[in-house]
Design an enzyme around this catalytic site. Structure first.
Site, mmCIF file in Angstrom:
data_model
loop_
_atom_site.group_PDB
_atom_site.id
_atom_site.type_symbol
_atom_site.label_atom_id
_atom_site.label_comp_id
_atom_site.label_asym_id
_atom_site.label_seq_id
_atom_site.Cartn_x
_atom_site.Cartn_y
_atom_site.Cartn_z
ATOM 1 N N CYS A 10 -4.275 -5.586 -14.283
ATOM 2 C CA CYS A 10 -2.670 -5.508 -13.852
ATOM 3 C C CYS A 10 -1.891 -6.100 -15.256
ATOM 4 O O CYS A 10 -2.499 -6.037 -16.188
ATOM 5 C CB CYS A 10 -2.404 -6.676 -12.673
ATOM 6 S SG CYS A 10 -2.801 -8.401 -13.015
ATOM 7 N N ARG A 16 -2.342 -10.249 -9.287
ATOM 8 C CA ARG A 16 -3.134 -8.778 -8.681
ATOM 9 C C ARG A 16 -4.605 -8.704 -8.913
ATOM 10 O O ARG A 16 -5.497 -8.184 -8.154
ATOM 11 C CB ARG A 16 -2.373 -7.494 -8.804
ATOM 12 C CG ARG A 16 -0.816 -7.865 -8.113
ATOM 13 C CD ARG A 16 -0.005 -6.588 -8.615
ATOM 14 N NE ARG A 16 0.051 -6.547 -9.838
ATOM 15 C CZ ARG A 16 0.844 -5.660 -10.576
ATOM 16 N NH1 ARG A 16 1.503 -4.523 -9.965
ATOM 17 N NH2 ARG A 16 1.542 -5.821 -11.836
ATOM 18 N N ASP A 127 3.686 -6.161 -7.655
ATOM 19 C CA ASP A 127 3.685 -7.326 -8.256
ATOM 20 C C ASP A 127 4.155 -8.416 -7.473
ATOM 21 O O ASP A 127 5.577 -8.204 -7.088
ATOM 22 C CB ASP A 127 4.272 -7.337 -9.647
ATOM 23 C CG ASP A 127 3.815 -8.492 -10.260
ATOM 24 O OD1 ASP A 127 3.375 -9.820 -9.892
ATOM 25 O OD2 ASP A 127 4.013 -8.497 -11.813
#
Length: 168
Positions: A10, A16, A127
């Site tokens: 990420c 994440r 996100d």
């Protein structure tokens, strides 16, 4: 014994990708496949070097039985493109950045994690950093689903590899 290595990516490697790392690692361990499947995570940016995952990510993951506390943020390295069999990004920006950083011979390894979802239909893992609790729960929902599909995919890859090259 053939191994398969997965890298989750990420932006900052604190929400994440460590969530995906922890969830997938948990599922791999539950099946006793820790010697065959290697798991790691990284960020496209070096915003939080050596930091633990975001406390909100850790709290939400912990409620579902996943421990992220041992993970530490790092930036993706050139060596990662060679070392890993599959590099799974969380969104379109991560995909573009990872592809721009990698040698073209490794582009086929770079895919979106949500391609492996079996129940959810989302092109990306959004996100959750600037959102509320729901965002972290949504990330876990997508990640758990994708990791189930990913585990099946990796097991097929290992089985195919084992059939092609029996040990002597």
């Amino acid at each position: 014994m053939k191994t398969f290595s997965v890298l989750f990516v990420c932006m900052g490697n604190i929400c994440r990708s460590p969530t995906a790392h922890g969830v997938f690692l948990h599922k791999v361990a539950a099946l006793g496949l820790g010697q065959q499947i290697q798991v790691d995570s990284a960020g496209t940016h070096n915003y939080h070097p050596n930091s633990p995952p975001d406390t909100r990510s850790q709290a939400h993951a912990s409620r579902r039985g996943y421990d992220l506390s041992h993970l530490r943020a790092r930036q993706i390295l050139d060596a990662d493109f060679e070392a890993h069999d599959l590099i799974l990004v969380m969104d379109w920006d991560n995909l573009a950045l990872a592809q721009s950083e990698s040698p073209s011979r490794h582009h086929a390894k770079i895919r979106r994690l949500t391609e492996f979802c079996e129940r959810h239909d989302s092109p990306v893992v959004p996100d959750p950093y600037y959102g509320g609790d729901r965002g972290f729960e949504d990330v876990l929902d997508l990640v758990e689903d994708a990791c189930d599909g990913l585990l099946k995919y990796v097991q097929r890859q290992l089985a195919t590899s084992a059939r092609r090259s029996p040990g002597f």
